[in-house]
Design a protein around this motif. Structure first.
Motif, PDB file in Angstrom:
ATOM      1  N   PRO A  77      39.162  21.117  50.355  1.00  0.00           N
ATOM      2  CA  PRO A  77      37.944  20.459  49.861  1.00  0.00           C
ATOM      3  C   PRO A  77      38.295  19.226  49.033  1.00  0.00           C
ATOM      4  O   PRO A  77      39.407  19.124  48.503  1.00  0.00           O
ATOM      5  CB  PRO A  77      37.285  21.534  48.995  1.00  0.00           C
ATOM      6  N   PRO A  78      37.380  18.286  48.923  1.00  0.00           N
ATOM      7  CA  PRO A  78      37.670  17.045  48.188  1.00  0.00           C
ATOM      8  C   PRO A  78      38.114  17.319  46.751  1.00  0.00           C
ATOM      9  O   PRO A  78      37.549  18.162  46.059  1.00  0.00           O
ATOM     10  CB  PRO A  78      36.339  16.300  48.204  1.00  0.00           C
ATOM     11  N   GLY A  79      39.155  16.625  46.335  1.00  0.00           N
ATOM     12  CA  GLY A  79      39.655  16.758  44.978  1.00  0.00           C
ATOM     13  C   GLY A  79      40.701  17.833  44.799  1.00  0.00           C
ATOM     14  O   GLY A  79      41.312  17.925  43.746  1.00  0.00           O
ATOM     15  N   GLU A  80      40.944  18.652  45.791  1.00  0.00           N
ATOM     16  CA  GLU A  80      41.951  19.707  45.691  1.00  0.00           C
ATOM     17  C   GLU A  80      43.209  19.300  46.436  1.00  0.00           C
ATOM     18  O   GLU A  80      43.167  18.534  47.388  1.00  0.00           O
ATOM     19  CB  GLU A  80      41.427  21.020  46.281  1.00  0.00           C
ATOM     20  N   ALA A  81      44.329  19.852  46.006  1.00  0.00           N
ATOM     21  CA  ALA A  81      45.600  19.595  46.676  1.00  0.00           C
ATOM     22  C   ALA A  81      45.767  20.574  47.837  1.00  0.00           C
ATOM     23  O   ALA A  81      45.081  21.592  47.914  1.00  0.00           O
ATOM     24  CB  ALA A  81      46.746  19.750  45.695  1.00  0.00           C
TER      25      ALA A  81
END
Length: 110
Positions: A77-81
């Motif tokens: 998901p956006p923002g996660e590594a």
């Protein structure tokens, strides 16, 4: 269809990886498969492939589609590594696609 084309052209002008990830997540694959122009384009492409016997082109096109689906299912998901559970299938899928393409396009020669 015109809106999709304009958004694709706008994406190519800006080209950011975050934008690519957001665009890939925003695609409604079910609606895309119900679009008649997609089916017309696929039938015309397959007709051209069989007419010209351009099976290498078909392999590259199928590999690109498989890579897009691989990205779709393994991107976090956006923002996660990337987690290890997502990174391993992504790396394995990329290596598999690379091996298939190298074998059929370079080693086998046709």
């Amino acid at each position: 269809m015109k809106e999709m084309w304009q958004s694709f052209i706008g994406f190519l002008k800006e080209y950011k990886m975050e934008k690519l990830e957001a665009a890939l997540r925003a695609v409604d694959w079910n609606a895309l498969l119900h679009e008649p122009m997609v089916w017309v384009a696929m039938v015309l492409f397959l007709g051209w492939v069989f007419w010209k016997k351009a099976f290498r082109t078909l392999l590259v096109a199928c590999s690109l589609v498989a890579f897009v689906f691989l990205l779709h299912y393994t991107l976090p998901p956006p923002g996660e590594a990337f987690s290890l559970q997502k990174l391993l299938p992504f790396a394995g899928g990329c290596l598999g696609l690379l091996a298939i393409n190298i074998y059929f396009l370079i080693i086998r020669n046709g």
